[in-house]
Design a protein around this motif. Structure first.
Motif, PDB file in Angstrom:
ATOM      1  N   ALA A   4      -8.159   4.589  -3.558  1.00 39.49           N
ATOM      2  CA  ALA A   4      -8.923   5.631  -2.862  1.00 39.49           C
ATOM      3  C   ALA A   4      -8.430   6.985  -3.350  1.00 39.49           C
ATOM      4  N   SER A  56       3.047  12.646   5.064  1.00 39.34           N
ATOM      5  CA  SER A  56       2.616  13.931   5.612  1.00 39.34           C
ATOM      6  C   SER A  56       1.805  14.676   4.564  1.00 39.34           C
ATOM      7  N   THR A  57       0.958  15.596   5.028  1.00 39.64           N
ATOM      8  CA  THR A  57       0.119  16.356   4.111  1.00 39.64           C
ATOM      9  C   THR A  57       0.000  17.793   4.584  1.00 39.64           C
ATOM     10  N   VAL A  91     -13.792  10.167  -2.460  1.00 43.53           N
ATOM     11  CA  VAL A  91     -14.335  11.150  -1.515  1.00 43.53           C
ATOM     12  C   VAL A  91     -13.843  12.532  -1.920  1.00 43.53           C
ATOM     13  N   ASP A 132     -12.672   3.800  -3.225  1.00 46.85           N
ATOM     14  CA  ASP A 132     -13.531   4.797  -2.603  1.00 46.85           C
ATOM     15  C   ASP A 132     -13.146   6.160  -3.170  1.00 46.85           C
ATOM     16  N   GLY A 161      -2.668  19.277   3.953  1.00 42.95           N
ATOM     17  CA  GLY A 161      -4.124  19.355   4.078  1.00 42.95           C
ATOM     18  C   GLY A 161      -4.614  18.708   5.359  1.00 42.95           C
ATOM     19  N   PRO A 162      -5.908  18.359   5.392  1.00 43.65           N
ATOM     20  CA  PRO A 162      -6.489  17.741   6.582  1.00 43.65           C
ATOM     21  C   PRO A 162      -6.061  16.286   6.738  1.00 43.65           C
ATOM     22  N   ALA A 186      -2.379  10.146   6.127  1.00 42.30           N
ATOM     23  CA  ALA A 186      -1.707  11.382   5.705  1.00 42.30           C
ATOM     24  C   ALA A 186      -1.903  12.377   6.854  1.00 42.30           C
ATOM     25  N   THR A 193      -6.102  12.620   6.552  1.00 44.74           N
ATOM     26  CA  THR A 193      -6.788  11.778   5.575  1.00 44.74           C
ATOM     27  C   THR A 193      -6.412  10.324   5.849  1.00 44.74           C
ATOM     28  N   ALA A 236       0.651   5.706  -0.458  1.00 49.40           N
ATOM     29  CA  ALA A 236      -0.156   6.910  -0.587  1.00 49.40           C
ATOM     30  C   ALA A 236       0.682   8.029  -1.197  1.00 49.40           C
ATOM     31  N   ALA A 243      -3.466   3.579   5.461  1.00 51.39           N
ATOM     32  CA  ALA A 243      -2.671   4.728   4.984  1.00 51.39           C
ATOM     33  C   ALA A 243      -3.126   5.957   5.749  1.00 51.39           C
ATOM     34  N   VAL A 301       0.512  12.360  -2.020  1.00 49.10           N
ATOM     35  CA  VAL A 301      -0.182  13.618  -1.736  1.00 49.10           C
ATOM     36  C   VAL A 301       0.372  14.698  -2.665  1.00 49.10           C
ATOM     37  N   VAL A 330     -14.767  16.363   6.568  1.00 52.28           N
ATOM     38  CA  VAL A 330     -15.747  15.822   5.618  1.00 52.28           C
ATOM     39  C   VAL A 330     -16.492  14.653   6.269  1.00 52.28           C
ATOM     40  N   HIS A 331     -15.724  13.686   6.786  1.00 49.26           N
ATOM     41  CA  HIS A 331     -16.317  12.470   7.348  1.00 49.26           C
ATOM     42  C   HIS A 331     -16.301  12.434   8.867  1.00 49.26           C
ATOM     43  N   ALA A 368     -12.240   5.551   2.677  1.00 49.34           N
ATOM     44  CA  ALA A 368     -11.384   6.674   3.048  1.00 49.34           C
ATOM     45  C   ALA A 368     -12.198   7.669   3.884  1.00 49.34           C
ATOM     46  N   VAL A 371       3.487  17.002  -2.042  1.00 48.14           N
ATOM     47  CA  VAL A 371       4.456  16.258  -1.228  1.00 48.14           C
ATOM     48  C   VAL A 371       5.163  15.223  -2.108  1.00 48.14           C
ATOM     49  N   GLY A 380      -8.523  19.655   1.163  1.00 50.67           N
ATOM     50  CA  GLY A 380      -7.059  19.718   1.044  1.00 50.67           C
ATOM     51  C   GLY A 380      -6.577  19.328  -0.334  1.00 50.67           C
ATOM     52  N   PRO A 381      -5.302  18.965  -0.443  1.00 52.02           N
ATOM     53  CA  PRO A 381      -4.725  18.604  -1.739  1.00 52.02           C
ATOM     54  C   PRO A 381      -5.197  17.218  -2.193  1.00 52.02           C
ATOM     55  N   LYS A 394       0.851  -1.200   0.000  1.00 53.08           N
ATOM     56  CA  LYS A 394       0.000   0.000   0.000  1.00 53.08           C
ATOM     57  C   LYS A 394       0.878   1.238   0.000  1.00 53.08           C
ATOM     58  N   SER A 443      -7.156   6.091   5.113  1.00 55.35           N
ATOM     59  CA  SER A 443      -7.700   5.102   4.197  1.00 55.35           C
ATOM     60  C   SER A 443      -7.400   3.713   4.731  1.00 55.35           C
ATOM     61  N   VAL A 456     -11.909  11.735   5.573  1.00 55.15           N
ATOM     62  CA  VAL A 456     -11.182  12.997   5.552  1.00 55.15           C
ATOM     63  C   VAL A 456     -11.707  13.884   6.685  1.00 55.15           C
ATOM     64  N   ALA A 457     -10.793  14.457   7.475  1.00 54.32           N
ATOM     65  CA  ALA A 457     -11.188  15.366   8.565  1.00 54.32           C
ATOM     66  C   ALA A 457     -11.947  16.552   7.981  1.00 54.32           C
TER      67      ALA A 457
END
Lengths: 318, 318
Positions: free
Chosen positions: A96, B133-134, A132, A130, B136-137, B98, B139, A55, B96, A57, B60-61, B55, A60, A136-137, A53, B141, B57-58
């Motif tokens: 995702a 790292s992100t 969503v 999924d 954004g919020p 972020a 995230t 991820a 995963a 961004v 959103v979910h 997934a 990044v 964010g980015p 797996k 998964s 997302v802070a």
């Protein structure tokens, strides 16, 4: 359903799945046409399922203005590179995607087109996922599945004392390619930037690895770091001789032009994104170059015949 | 290694994996101590692997200030709810994450503690993953794996004309619970808010489903939407009688106080987050209440004995 027109709102989630993603299942029954909450993977006697797996961004792991088709292909390829290092045959993936509102329908189509191209090239089935939205980015996560003969997955932590350390292809092109893509380095043929933009997972080396490697990993964090991960996961050490580093023609030309050869070699062996394979093996394998040995403990790096300090970054993480 | 102290920098990626995540593998050999790039899943004769991916997302979910231990548990439970609807036995997961920089070591520890608690409660193995790292919020998964007897996974698209439509537990508590958690609804016992904050995947119903259901899905988008997904994926239609909706005591009390009963029933059957199971079956199954029938085509919803308009949102996606 018909495609979206400019006077119509963007397709909803179900229409997006039908238009963009269902074709990527390539008719495989286990994806259930992406109409279910789950995929069902039948047993394959004599094989283990290998799962990895990763991820990515935006901002990044790729540049926010990178073409999305290329981002999609890189996403699949970095995961395929992990499968290659494990000696596994690619099978399919779950995806995702967290999309920012700024990415409209054509952007999502471009992304799906990249998945289609490399899904075909590498014979991959989209199995599920999924979709969503995010404030964010753009954030992407792939879970990639492959098959290895039962008990035959090549591990990272199974190197043996006295094994040779081997690397495939050439090293340093990914790091130089990033600098070329940023315009910080001349790259007349475009070869270096291509190498950075579109990794070439070394699936062709699976047979050689399965026949002769004790342990392996792909070179994504840099050769010193990833060879270090193999040694550390095996509770052993490592000696690397950077004068033996296999270099491409443009990388060799770049090295020639550097004032401090040892420092430049260290840079090439610490820059990531090569997506070659580093392995430990009792004998040199076809397609690989020996660059060192597995030792009892510690990290020793030699360049220009002299020990050099690889730093914590090399041993830990580039 | 020892825990971090306030005068030390946060642990690096490898230290974080060792401290936070390795214990979550619960010693399972297939996770390879999280030292590898991949996990290897051995064959289990007589079973298919069922895989689902979700997934979160802070913002959103979940709410950005929700306790991270609870967010972790919800993340596992929404995926477990998918497995429950498929009649599958939970096995393990890939994760995963972020992380924004604002989430420091204690925040990550709280998140891992939530995974530990529910990993133990539901007998789950952390199999692998990726931590990035992100800007954004937060995230998240999860790819969740379960086992179903070979050929026995319950599909969404296998309902039959004339099947009864059944739902487990009570409906509408998730939607009312969100309003209670936001302080917009009195909730003296806290029962409703609990129901929203911490879904209870109906794994206890797997045997009943496997014994008698033609098709099933979990109720995450709202009963009308999810029952609609079952019908649509089966190329059939649906009649729902909302007067038969199974309600909890607080939901029944709330309904009693509403001026428009039909509209209120429609709201309860459209609000999501119930994490119950809707299925199509020739007979009523233990633990389920009949709320309708599978028809040849279309969506028909009745409340207070009268047809009501469920709207595109109900049929498609809440």
């Amino acid at each position: 359903m018909s495609g979206p027109r400019s006077d119509k709102p963007d397709p909803d989630e179900f229409e997006q799945i039908a238009a963009l993603y269902r074709p990527l299942t390539r008719g495989a029954p286990e994806a259930l046409s992406l109409l279910d909450d789950a995929a069902v993977i039948p047993q394959r006697p004599g094989f283990d399922l290998v799962i990895t797996k990763d991820a990515l961004v935006a901002g990044v792991h790729f540049l926010p203005d990178d073409p999305l088709g290329l981002v999609a292909r890189k996403l699949l390829r970095v995961n395929l590179s992990d499968l290659a290092a494990k000696g596994a045959e690619p099978y399919g993936y779950f995806l995702a995607t967290a999309w920012p509102e700024s990415h409209d329908w054509p952007a999502r189509q471009a992304f799906a087109e990249g998945l289609r191209v490399d899904g075909g090239a590498f014979d991959l089935i989209l199995l599920g996922g999924d979709t969503v939205s995010t404030p964010g980015p753009l954030t992407l996560s792939v879970t990639m599945l492959g098959w290895a003969p039962a008990g035959g997955m090549i591990r990272r932590g199974a190197a043996k004392l006295g094994d040779r350390v081997l690397v495939s292809g050439t090293i340093g092109d990914g790091g130089l390619g990033l600098r070329a893509a940023q315009g910080a380095l001349a790259d007349p043929t475009g070869e270096l930037a291509d190498r950075y933009r579109l990794p070439r997972p070394r699936l062709d080396l699976r047979e050689a690895l399965r026949a002769g490697a004790s342990a392996a990993a792909d070179v994504s964090d840099g050769l010193i770091a990833d060879a270090g991960h193999v040694a550390k996961a095996s509770d052993l050490g490592l000696r690397l001789d950077l004068d033996r580093l296999p270099l491409s023609e443009p990388a060799a030309a770049w090295l020639q032009a550097q004032p401090d050869r040892a420092k430049a070699l260290l840079w090439l062996a610490s820059a990531g994104d090569d997506y070659e394979i580093v392995c430990a093996a009792p004998q040199v394998l076809p397609g690989f170059t020996q660059v060192g040995e597995i030792t009892a403990s510690g990290l020793e790096v030699v360049a220009g015949g002299q020990p050099v300090d690889a730093g914590a970054g090399g041993w830990r993480h580039a």
